[in-house]
Design a protein around this motif. Structure first.
Motif, mmCIF file in Angstrom:
data_model
loop_
_atom_site.group_PDB
_atom_site.id
_atom_site.type_symbol
_atom_site.label_atom_id
_atom_site.label_comp_id
_atom_site.label_asym_id
_atom_site.label_seq_id
_atom_site.Cartn_x
_atom_site.Cartn_y
_atom_site.Cartn_z
ATOM 1 N N SER A 223 31.467 -7.074 -27.878
ATOM 2 C CA SER A 223 31.037 -6.956 -26.544
ATOM 3 C C SER A 223 30.330 -8.135 -26.142
ATOM 4 O O SER A 223 29.715 -8.675 -27.110
ATOM 5 N N GLY A 224 30.116 -8.205 -24.646
ATOM 6 C CA GLY A 224 29.290 -9.391 -24.164
ATOM 7 C C GLY A 224 29.949 -9.729 -22.835
ATOM 8 O O GLY A 224 30.546 -9.219 -22.330
ATOM 9 N N SER A 225 29.383 -11.029 -22.582
ATOM 10 C CA SER A 225 30.028 -11.590 -21.356
ATOM 11 C C SER A 225 31.149 -12.729 -21.700
ATOM 12 O O SER A 225 31.067 -13.215 -22.904
ATOM 13 N N PHE A 226 31.989 -13.211 -20.775
ATOM 14 C CA PHE A 226 32.809 -14.103 -21.207
ATOM 15 C C PHE A 226 33.187 -14.908 -19.882
ATOM 16 O O PHE A 226 32.812 -14.599 -18.718
ATOM 17 N N SER A 227 33.828 -16.174 -19.885
ATOM 18 C CA SER A 227 34.066 -16.872 -18.927
ATOM 19 C C SER A 227 35.514 -17.506 -19.342
ATOM 20 O O SER A 227 36.121 -17.128 -20.236
ATOM 21 N N TRP A 228 36.076 -18.570 -18.452
ATOM 22 C CA TRP A 228 37.358 -19.016 -18.436
ATOM 23 C C TRP A 228 37.184 -20.601 -18.624
ATOM 24 O O TRP A 228 36.265 -21.140 -17.969
ATOM 25 N N ALA A 229 38.076 -21.333 -19.334
ATOM 26 C CA ALA A 229 38.032 -22.767 -19.531
ATOM 27 C C ALA A 229 39.401 -23.348 -19.283
ATOM 28 O O ALA A 229 40.383 -22.669 -20.221
ATOM 29 N N ASN A 230 39.666 -24.378 -18.776
ATOM 30 C CA ASN A 230 41.175 -24.930 -18.693
ATOM 31 C C ASN A 230 41.757 -25.307 -20.022
ATOM 32 O O ASN A 230 40.943 -25.804 -20.882
ATOM 33 N N VAL A 231 42.930 -25.100 -20.447
ATOM 34 C CA VAL A 231 43.464 -25.424 -21.744
ATOM 35 C C VAL A 231 44.114 -26.797 -21.056
ATOM 36 O O VAL A 231 44.964 -26.923 -20.285
ATOM 37 N N PRO A 232 43.668 -27.958 -21.919
ATOM 38 C CA PRO A 232 44.058 -29.487 -21.512
ATOM 39 C C PRO A 232 45.566 -29.525 -21.512
ATOM 40 O O PRO A 232 46.098 -30.277 -20.689
ATOM 41 N N ASP A 233 46.321 -29.189 -22.474
ATOM 42 C CA ASP A 233 47.701 -29.424 -22.883
ATOM 43 C C ASP A 233 48.332 -28.053 -22.872
ATOM 44 O O ASP A 233 48.556 -27.697 -24.200
ATOM 45 N N PRO A 234 48.998 -27.491 -21.713
ATOM 46 C CA PRO A 234 49.658 -26.161 -22.210
ATOM 47 C C PRO A 234 50.697 -26.320 -22.773
ATOM 48 O O PRO A 234 51.535 -25.245 -23.413
ATOM 49 N N ASP A 235 51.461 -27.318 -23.027
ATOM 50 C CA ASP A 235 52.819 -27.557 -23.852
ATOM 51 C C ASP A 235 52.294 -27.315 -25.243
ATOM 52 O O ASP A 235 53.547 -27.242 -26.227
ATOM 53 N N GLY A 236 51.079 -27.424 -25.725
ATOM 54 C CA GLY A 236 50.949 -27.080 -27.268
ATOM 55 C C GLY A 236 51.185 -27.869 -28.308
ATOM 56 O O GLY A 236 51.463 -27.703 -29.366
ATOM 57 N N SER A 237 51.488 -29.133 -27.744
ATOM 58 C CA SER A 237 52.005 -30.185 -28.958
ATOM 59 C C SER A 237 51.326 -31.536 -28.428
ATOM 60 O O SER A 237 51.164 -31.680 -27.271
ATOM 61 N N PRO A 238 50.542 -32.009 -29.356
ATOM 62 C CA PRO A 238 50.710 -31.757 -31.012
ATOM 63 C C PRO A 238 49.709 -30.798 -31.233
ATOM 64 O O PRO A 238 49.636 -30.355 -32.377
ATOM 65 N N THR A 239 48.933 -30.473 -30.541
ATOM 66 C CA THR A 239 47.499 -29.440 -30.817
ATOM 67 C C THR A 239 47.793 -28.299 -30.126
ATOM 68 O O THR A 239 48.090 -28.080 -28.802
ATOM 69 N N ALA A 240 47.964 -27.040 -30.849
ATOM 70 C CA ALA A 240 48.197 -25.699 -30.392
ATOM 71 C C ALA A 240 47.098 -25.278 -29.249
ATOM 72 O O ALA A 240 45.914 -25.658 -29.230
ATOM 73 N N THR A 241 47.383 -24.652 -28.247
ATOM 74 C CA THR A 241 46.836 -24.150 -27.023
ATOM 75 C C THR A 241 45.552 -23.202 -27.777
ATOM 76 O O THR A 241 44.436 -23.580 -27.086
ATOM 77 N N ARG A 242 45.795 -22.678 -28.817
ATOM 78 C CA ARG A 242 44.617 -21.965 -29.168
ATOM 79 C C ARG A 242 43.422 -22.557 -29.844
ATOM 80 O O ARG A 242 42.474 -22.167 -30.029
ATOM 81 N N SER A 243 43.667 -24.014 -30.249
ATOM 82 C CA SER A 243 42.921 -24.746 -30.724
ATOM 83 C C SER A 243 42.085 -25.929 -30.052
ATOM 84 O O SER A 243 41.490 -26.921 -30.596
ATOM 85 N N GLN A 244 42.653 -25.999 -28.475
ATOM 86 C CA GLN A 244 41.976 -26.811 -27.632
ATOM 87 C C GLN A 244 40.778 -26.728 -27.196
ATOM 88 O O GLN A 244 40.291 -27.866 -26.685
ATOM 89 N N VAL A 245 40.386 -25.634 -27.072
ATOM 90 C CA VAL A 245 38.934 -25.456 -26.265
ATOM 91 C C VAL A 245 37.961 -24.785 -27.140
ATOM 92 O O VAL A 245 37.985 -23.690 -27.758
ATOM 93 N N SER A 246 36.854 -25.720 -27.289
ATOM 94 C CA SER A 246 35.780 -25.184 -28.304
ATOM 95 C C SER A 246 35.239 -23.940 -27.555
ATOM 96 O O SER A 246 34.854 -24.062 -26.375
ATOM 97 N N GLY A 247 34.809 -23.005 -28.562
ATOM 98 C CA GLY A 247 34.368 -21.870 -27.814
ATOM 99 C C GLY A 247 35.138 -20.692 -27.236
ATOM 100 O O GLY A 247 34.597 -19.712 -26.957
ATOM 101 N N SER A 248 36.512 -21.031 -27.343
ATOM 102 C CA SER A 248 37.361 -20.013 -27.084
ATOM 103 C C SER A 248 37.406 -18.943 -28.136
ATOM 104 O O SER A 248 37.351 -19.133 -29.119
#
Length: 385
Positions: A223-248
């Motif tokens: 539980s807690g608070s949350f915010s949103w951050a842009n995913v730089p490369d939605p195409d997920g290649s070469p870096t998966a979308t889940r690995s692109q934003v620190s703190g996600s």
């Protein structure tokens, strides 16, 4: 005041009542759902379809994989999965994904006002492992590919329009989608053991061809608070979308997703949880956790697809477990609503209410055979509150 009662009250009474931040905080910290007798009472013995239901409810088989849908010439698809209903004049349409690879896609069943199938047809072909998805306010069905670098396909349940890829919504192991017409975004789950929770902000609401993909950022707690951050490369290649934003924030196997009244719920199968995002104050909490249930054993395991009723009840389908659809009430009580017997090698998929709210559609993905060719799609009718 229980948290979902509060959420409904805040929506219905927003024009006349102001709520303080302290009251919001108290509502947001309600405990996860606990065992209780369901609003419809105990389950009775299995009916002729092998389904245990409360008194007053009945079931029927609507379609079977590999067989012609009664009243039509259409062969129902294998491995039926996520689904939704759409109003269609005096009747309605139920759409259903096919979770096979290759092949996949989605089909539709059209019903008249008495609930009889009048036609059945394909709305998406040639895709892969179409698991869950979501309905849009403009009456399209978002069919999601549960594969690496999978796509979202926007499909047209009424027919006559070809499905369209929506790559701006990200390429990852998609599971479910839920539309939020207030914030004009689409929420998305990711079926990975370290998956993320996303939202897509279309450039123009109602047009999913372009926009911004964002990921939820929060701490490691439940539980807690949350915010949103842009995913730089939605195409997920070469870096998966889940690995692109620190703190996600990582979620263990995202599955179903449902939006109502400034709240979005989603399930994670890896830890048997139902999460709740309170969108008016950007906080999150657990609506259900099988390790925190008392008294007795947890009724809901293998959490998967989820939908909601007009009363605010959540209906959560099991992938495994006791092959149940469990009901979580707005006052945080959980109980089995139905149980399918004799199909322990299957999973329950695609729960969705017709527009009147008196029929619940769903499938047993592999039926009694335990294979994708054994799927069965059902309808339960009764006095839903």
């Amino acid at each position: 005041m229980e948290r979902r009662h509060f959420l409904r009250a805040s929506v219905l009474g927003a024009s006349t009542v102001a709520f303080s931040g302290s009251l919001w905080q108290g509502a947001a910290l309600a405990a996860p759902a606990q065992n209780a007798t369901g609003p419809y009472g105990a389950l009775l013995a299995a009916d002729s379809n092998g389904i245990q239901l409360p008194a007053g409810f009945t079931s029927q088989v609507i379609a079977r994989s590999g067989r012609t849908v009664p009243g039509t010439s259409y062969t129902w698809h294998n491995a039926p999965d996520g689904g939704a209903c759409f109003a269609d004049g005096t009747g309605w349409i139920y759409v259903s994904n096919s979770e096979i690879n290759p092949g996949g896609g989605a089909s539709a069943l059209r019903f008249n006002s008495s609930g009889t199938v009048t036609s059945a047809y394909r709305i998406l072909s040639g895709t892969r492992t179409n698991c869950a998805g979501g309905k849009t306010p403009w009456n399209t069905w978002l069919s999601c590919e549960e594969v690496s670098l999978g796509l979202v396909y926007e499909t047209y349940p009424f027919g006559g329009t070809a499905a369209v890829q929506r790559p701006a919504m990200g390429r990852f192991k998609h599971e479910a989608a839920a539309a939020d017409p207030v914030r004009k975004v689409i929420y998305l789950t990711e079926d990975e053991s370290n998956g993320r929770f996303y939202r897509f902000i279309p450039t123009t609401w109602g047009n999913l061809s372009s926009g911004t993909l964002q990921v939820l950022v929060a701490g490691s707690g439940t539980s807690g608070s949350f915010s949103w951050a842009n995913v730089p490369d939605p195409d997920g290649s070469p870096t998966a979308t889940r690995s692109q934003v620190s703190g996600s924030k990582s979620f263990n196997g995202g599955e179903g997703c449902h939006y109502a009244n400034d709240t979005v719920w989603f399930t994670t199968k890896g830890d048997n949880r139902v999460w709740q995002l309170n969108l008016n104050n950007n906080t999150y909490e657990l609506a259900y956790d099988d390790s925190l249930v008392s008294p007795g054993t947890a009724p809901l395991t293998g959490v998967d697809n989820v939908t909601g009723s007009a009363s605010g009840d959540l209906y959560v389908a099991e992938d495994g477990g006791n092959m149940e659809i469990c009901l979580i009430t707005p006052d945080d009580k959980i109980s089995p609503f139905l149980r399918i017997t004799g199909q322990s090698s299957s999973e329950i998929t695609g729960p969705a209410f017709n527009p009147a709210g008196n029929r619940l559609y769903f499938s047993s993905q592999r039926g009694t055979s335990g294979s994708s060719s054994g799927g069965i799609t059902y309808c339960v009718t009764g006095p839903f509150r």
